[in-house]
Design a protein around this motif. Sequence first.
Motif, PDB file in Angstrom:
ATOM      1  N   ILE A 328      15.240 -56.832  -5.888  1.00  0.00           N
ATOM      2  CA  ILE A 328      16.703 -56.902  -5.981  1.00  0.00           C
ATOM      3  C   ILE A 328      17.198 -58.264  -5.499  1.00  0.00           C
ATOM      4  O   ILE A 328      18.060 -58.895  -6.133  1.00  0.00           O
ATOM      5  CB  ILE A 328      17.337 -55.754  -5.179  1.00  0.00           C
ATOM      6  CG1 ILE A 328      17.050 -54.413  -5.869  1.00  0.00           C
ATOM      7  CG2 ILE A 328      18.843 -55.962  -5.024  1.00  0.00           C
ATOM      8  CD1 ILE A 328      17.430 -53.196  -5.045  1.00  0.00           C
ATOM      9  N   ALA A 329      16.645 -58.744  -4.393  1.00  0.00           N
ATOM     10  CA  ALA A 329      17.100 -60.019  -3.836  1.00  0.00           C
ATOM     11  C   ALA A 329      16.727 -61.197  -4.722  1.00  0.00           C
ATOM     12  O   ALA A 329      17.516 -62.139  -4.891  1.00  0.00           O
ATOM     13  CB  ALA A 329      16.510 -60.207  -2.440  1.00  0.00           C
ATOM     14  N   GLU A 330      15.538 -61.168  -5.310  1.00  0.00           N
ATOM     15  CA  GLU A 330      15.049 -62.323  -6.059  1.00  0.00           C
ATOM     16  C   GLU A 330      15.494 -62.329  -7.518  1.00  0.00           C
ATOM     17  O   GLU A 330      15.643 -63.401  -8.106  1.00  0.00           O
ATOM     18  CB  GLU A 330      13.519 -62.352  -6.005  1.00  0.00           C
ATOM     19  CG  GLU A 330      12.968 -62.627  -4.612  1.00  0.00           C
ATOM     20  CD  GLU A 330      11.448 -62.664  -4.600  1.00  0.00           C
ATOM     21  OE1 GLU A 330      10.834 -62.419  -5.680  1.00  0.00           O
ATOM     22  OE2 GLU A 330      10.870 -62.924  -3.527  1.00  0.00           O
ATOM     23  N   GLY A 334      24.758 -58.648  -8.409  1.00  0.00           N
ATOM     24  CA  GLY A 334      25.778 -57.600  -8.400  1.00  0.00           C
ATOM     25  C   GLY A 334      25.393 -56.328  -7.669  1.00  0.00           C
ATOM     26  O   GLY A 334      26.105 -55.321  -7.769  1.00  0.00           O
ATOM     27  N   PHE A 335      24.295 -56.354  -6.915  1.00  0.00           N
ATOM     28  CA  PHE A 335      23.848 -55.121  -6.253  1.00  0.00           C
ATOM     29  C   PHE A 335      24.872 -54.618  -5.237  1.00  0.00           C
ATOM     30  O   PHE A 335      25.143 -53.412  -5.164  1.00  0.00           O
ATOM     31  CB  PHE A 335      22.501 -55.353  -5.561  1.00  0.00           C
ATOM     32  CG  PHE A 335      22.085 -54.221  -4.662  1.00  0.00           C
ATOM     33  CD1 PHE A 335      21.628 -53.027  -5.192  1.00  0.00           C
ATOM     34  CD2 PHE A 335      22.177 -54.342  -3.278  1.00  0.00           C
ATOM     35  CE1 PHE A 335      21.266 -51.972  -4.375  1.00  0.00           C
ATOM     36  CE2 PHE A 335      21.821 -53.297  -2.453  1.00  0.00           C
ATOM     37  CZ  PHE A 335      21.359 -52.110  -3.001  1.00  0.00           C
ATOM     38  N   GLU A 336      25.434 -55.504  -4.450  1.00  0.00           N
ATOM     39  CA  GLU A 336      26.330 -55.061  -3.379  1.00  0.00           C
ATOM     40  C   GLU A 336      27.545 -54.325  -3.937  1.00  0.00           C
ATOM     41  O   GLU A 336      27.925 -53.253  -3.441  1.00  0.00           O
ATOM     42  CB  GLU A 336      26.772 -56.255  -2.528  1.00  0.00           C
ATOM     43  CG  GLU A 336      25.670 -56.872  -1.687  1.00  0.00           C
ATOM     44  CD  GLU A 336      24.733 -57.763  -2.484  1.00  0.00           C
ATOM     45  OE1 GLU A 336      25.037 -58.056  -3.676  1.00  0.00           O
ATOM     46  OE2 GLU A 336      23.687 -58.153  -1.944  1.00  0.00           O
ATOM     47  N   GLU A 337      28.169 -54.891  -4.975  1.00  0.00           N
ATOM     48  CA  GLU A 337      29.334 -54.217  -5.549  1.00  0.00           C
ATOM     49  C   GLU A 337      28.939 -52.890  -6.189  1.00  0.00           C
ATOM     50  O   GLU A 337      29.649 -51.884  -6.045  1.00  0.00           O
ATOM     51  CB  GLU A 337      30.004 -55.108  -6.593  1.00  0.00           C
ATOM     52  CG  GLU A 337      31.256 -54.468  -7.187  1.00  0.00           C
ATOM     53  CD  GLU A 337      31.879 -55.293  -8.297  1.00  0.00           C
ATOM     54  OE1 GLU A 337      32.948 -54.872  -8.804  1.00  0.00           O
ATOM     55  OE2 GLU A 337      31.304 -56.339  -8.670  1.00  0.00           O
ATOM     56  N   ARG A 406      14.381 -49.810  -8.321  1.00  0.00           N
ATOM     57  CA  ARG A 406      12.997 -49.684  -7.863  1.00  0.00           C
ATOM     58  C   ARG A 406      12.064 -50.710  -8.530  1.00  0.00           C
ATOM     59  O   ARG A 406      10.846 -50.536  -8.546  1.00  0.00           O
ATOM     60  CB  ARG A 406      12.501 -48.253  -8.099  1.00  0.00           C
ATOM     61  CG  ARG A 406      13.209 -47.249  -7.191  1.00  0.00           C
ATOM     62  CD  ARG A 406      12.918 -45.797  -7.519  1.00  0.00           C
ATOM     63  NE  ARG A 406      11.524 -45.423  -7.449  1.00  0.00           N
ATOM     64  CZ  ARG A 406      10.842 -45.196  -6.321  1.00  0.00           C
ATOM     65  NH1 ARG A 406      11.463 -45.307  -5.150  1.00  0.00           N
ATOM     66  NH2 ARG A 406       9.584 -44.830  -6.351  1.00  0.00           N
ATOM     67  N   GLY A 407      12.670 -51.765  -9.081  1.00  0.00           N
ATOM     68  CA  GLY A 407      11.867 -52.846  -9.649  1.00  0.00           C
ATOM     69  C   GLY A 407      11.106 -52.467 -10.892  1.00  0.00           C
ATOM     70  O   GLY A 407      10.036 -53.031 -11.176  1.00  0.00           O
ATOM     71  N   LYS A 640      20.191 -63.739 -13.936  1.00  0.00           N
ATOM     72  CA  LYS A 640      19.460 -62.660 -13.285  1.00  0.00           C
ATOM     73  C   LYS A 640      19.759 -61.346 -13.988  1.00  0.00           C
ATOM     74  O   LYS A 640      20.679 -61.261 -14.818  1.00  0.00           O
ATOM     75  CB  LYS A 640      19.836 -62.568 -11.805  1.00  0.00           C
ATOM     76  CG  LYS A 640      19.417 -63.776 -10.988  1.00  0.00           C
ATOM     77  CD  LYS A 640      19.666 -63.553  -9.506  1.00  0.00           C
ATOM     78  CE  LYS A 640      19.111 -64.729  -8.699  1.00  0.00           C
ATOM     79  NZ  LYS A 640      19.247 -64.498  -7.236  1.00  0.00           N
ATOM     80  N   ALA A 641      19.001 -60.321 -13.654  1.00  0.00           N
ATOM     81  CA  ALA A 641      19.318 -58.981 -14.155  1.00  0.00           C
ATOM     82  C   ALA A 641      20.577 -58.495 -13.451  1.00  0.00           C
ATOM     83  O   ALA A 641      20.700 -58.622 -12.232  1.00  0.00           O
ATOM     84  CB  ALA A 641      18.158 -58.029 -13.896  1.00  0.00           C
ATOM     85  N   ASN A 642      21.494 -57.944 -14.204  1.00  0.00           N
ATOM     86  CA  ASN A 642      22.805 -57.604 -13.669  1.00  0.00           C
ATOM     87  C   ASN A 642      22.956 -56.115 -13.404  1.00  0.00           C
ATOM     88  O   ASN A 642      22.836 -55.293 -14.309  1.00  0.00           O
ATOM     89  CB  ASN A 642      23.900 -58.038 -14.650  1.00  0.00           C
ATOM     90  CG  ASN A 642      24.007 -59.545 -14.745  1.00  0.00           C
ATOM     91  OD1 ASN A 642      23.963 -60.246 -13.744  1.00  0.00           O
ATOM     92  ND2 ASN A 642      24.126 -60.051 -15.963  1.00  0.00           N
TER      93      ASN A 642
END
Length: 775
Positions: A328-330, A334-337, A406-407, A640-642
């Motif tokens: 998720i980090a790399e 938009g993960f946090e929102e 989960r990648g 990145k993946a959104n």
Amino acid sequence: MSTAPSEDPRQDDPRVEAPQREAVGIPAIVNSLRVVGEQSGPKRGLLTLVSVNQKQGFDCPGCAWPEPDHRHPAEFCENGAKAVAEESTRRAVTREFFARHTVADLAERSGYWLGQQGRLTEPMYLADGADRYQPIGWDEALGLIADELGALDSPDGAAFYTSGRTSNEAAFLYQLFARRFGTNNLPDCSNMCHESSGFALTETLGIGKGSVLLDDIYQADLIIVAGQNPGTNHPRMLTALEKAKRAGARIMTVNPLPEAGMQRFKNPQAARGLIGRGTQLTDLFLQIRVGGDLALFSAFNRLLLQTAEQGNTSEQGGGTDVIDRTFIAEHTHGFEEFAERLLEADEETFRADVSRATGLSREQIDEALAMVLASKRIVVCWAMGLTQHKHAVPTIREIVNFLLLRGNVGRPGAGVCPVRGHSNVQGDRTMGIFERPAPEFLDALAKEFDFDPPREPGFDTVDTIRAMRDGQVKVFFAVGGNFVSATPDTHATEDAMRRCRLTVHVSTKLNRSHVITGTRALILPALARSDRDVQESGDQFVTVEDSMGMVHASRGKVAPLSAEMRSEVAIICGLARRVLGADDAVPWEQFTADYDRIRDRIEHVVPGFDDFNERARHPGGFALPHAPRDERTFPTATGKANFSVNPITAPEVPEGRLLLQTLRSHDQFNTTIYGLDDRYRGIHDGRRVILINPEDCTDLGLTGGQYVDVVSEWADGIDRRAPHFKVVEYPTTRGCAAAYYPETNVLVPLDSTADVSNTPTSKSIVVRLEPDSGA
């Protein structure tokens, strides 16, 4: 070999039995051989069956499921055998046939009867005011089209439709011709099926295609099959699922109807499938409400986030995190929102929304979550059950969220798998069949052919119907397909088609679109996938792209029924020369003479086709590049993946109404009706049925066997009616019903489409049932 039926069989009084709980086995073999024998005869039929889907043979004209590297001698399914049998049939539709039948007579016939008449053998023309088609020469036919196109006020007065059967080579030339003519009006069948997938995946992953190969299916720990019926629509997929299951995968099926193919598969290529019990495929069946998939995957994602917050670990992989924080980090944006918005609703309200939308209990969802947590590698497969809703694009974006958490994108045994329904529908889009082409594609096309292609977006399928209705499109030209029967709002579509000055269909067999015409009409007979294609330089082959981005060659094997049939490439090139004139710099005649020259030009325009001619000749073909799968890079706007935010929504159904989904029978491929049985669902000798839960029947005062009119309700207040349907009590989800298309396309409002993709909402139609009108 039998002759074509002279009378149209009755289709409104089927015999009904209990649905089956297993699929394929010996009955599939028997039915395949019977149909091939009736249509083609033993010698011609055998030649096609031993060639279909083989590395030196031809690609099945049916579904787009990929072939394994190691092919079985019988690498086809029952519906594939039916498709090939109708292509290689010895039945012929001749000028004498058209002399016997007026267009009005043919318009009263069923699609089944029309298709059973056989192959079209020569160009036919319906003149202004004439009551039947008459023969016409190729030169005169192409000249007539050129004159009509030349008389348009604007190139945008024409629409050029494509079906998923069209080869890469023909599709590339078709879009080149349309754009040199001056329009991006290139509607295609993808507009009605996986357009929602394309938009959602492009936005989130950067490529509007699936990210898995067959080996990923075999390596998965968990495969989720949602909104899809492989046993009828993609039967060879069952073999891949069985192989995955035997390697240790578990399978979760999400569907409003229990389908035999996903319950138990009796593989006809293995002894255990012929004389044994076969393989149970589904480990967990979630019988969801129609349109509830967005809520289900939202529930999965919220529970994963909550489990991660509680510090729990998954069962698989020695206590690894529930979510893949490193990935998720790399690799994502938009993960946090996404997480904040999904967790902000209070628990009671969220659970109530999920329960109402899905019809599933918390216990069922918890059981499914346990399977997810126990699985490191997950593939999600889907088809029209997810893409033909108003909220289809958000649903698929939420599936991407589920996999990103989960990648499960860009590693073996994991990814997105939208399963395409027609053999080259994905390839056509790769070749530029799109009303909204990317600027980079147009730039490459302009550079290669030294012209300035139009940049304004054209009409998709729904907008083409509106434009014909409103008088903007006056010439409709189709390469393949059955536009009238495939599209929504049948009466509106037929009225729109009749407003055209000219309708033209490049076809292999007779269908309803040939008898719903403009002022004038042409039918141009084309070679089929199984036909030998011999041009000036010798035998030709074409290429196709399957549902997983594999490109391979297809070589026809049987002699065409008529010397008047032409290849799609020859038809398109001949028309382009007549329309664009002798001075047009594109070497259309060279393209017709040698298809290698087409592939040389594709190589220069379309990314991923380097050394196209050489790689196309490699047995099994080659995989197109896919950055998310191959490199874990994502060509999106953010790089990145959104992650995305997708509020839960589901169809609202008033009291006393049902939510109808349209679907295929087992004797059917898209709009082609092979027969009148749907044996897995227990329906025989008829199609005008509506499948309703027995408890809903009781609540509505209905009994199995009675006849009703099905009437759709929508915001415009128009009653759209499908009369005289037999009620069948069936174990579908409460509040939901199902019936076959194209008979029920009349119920789908033209303007009821998916947000963003404009795909017709054929899987979520609010209907009421009225007493049988007897129509």
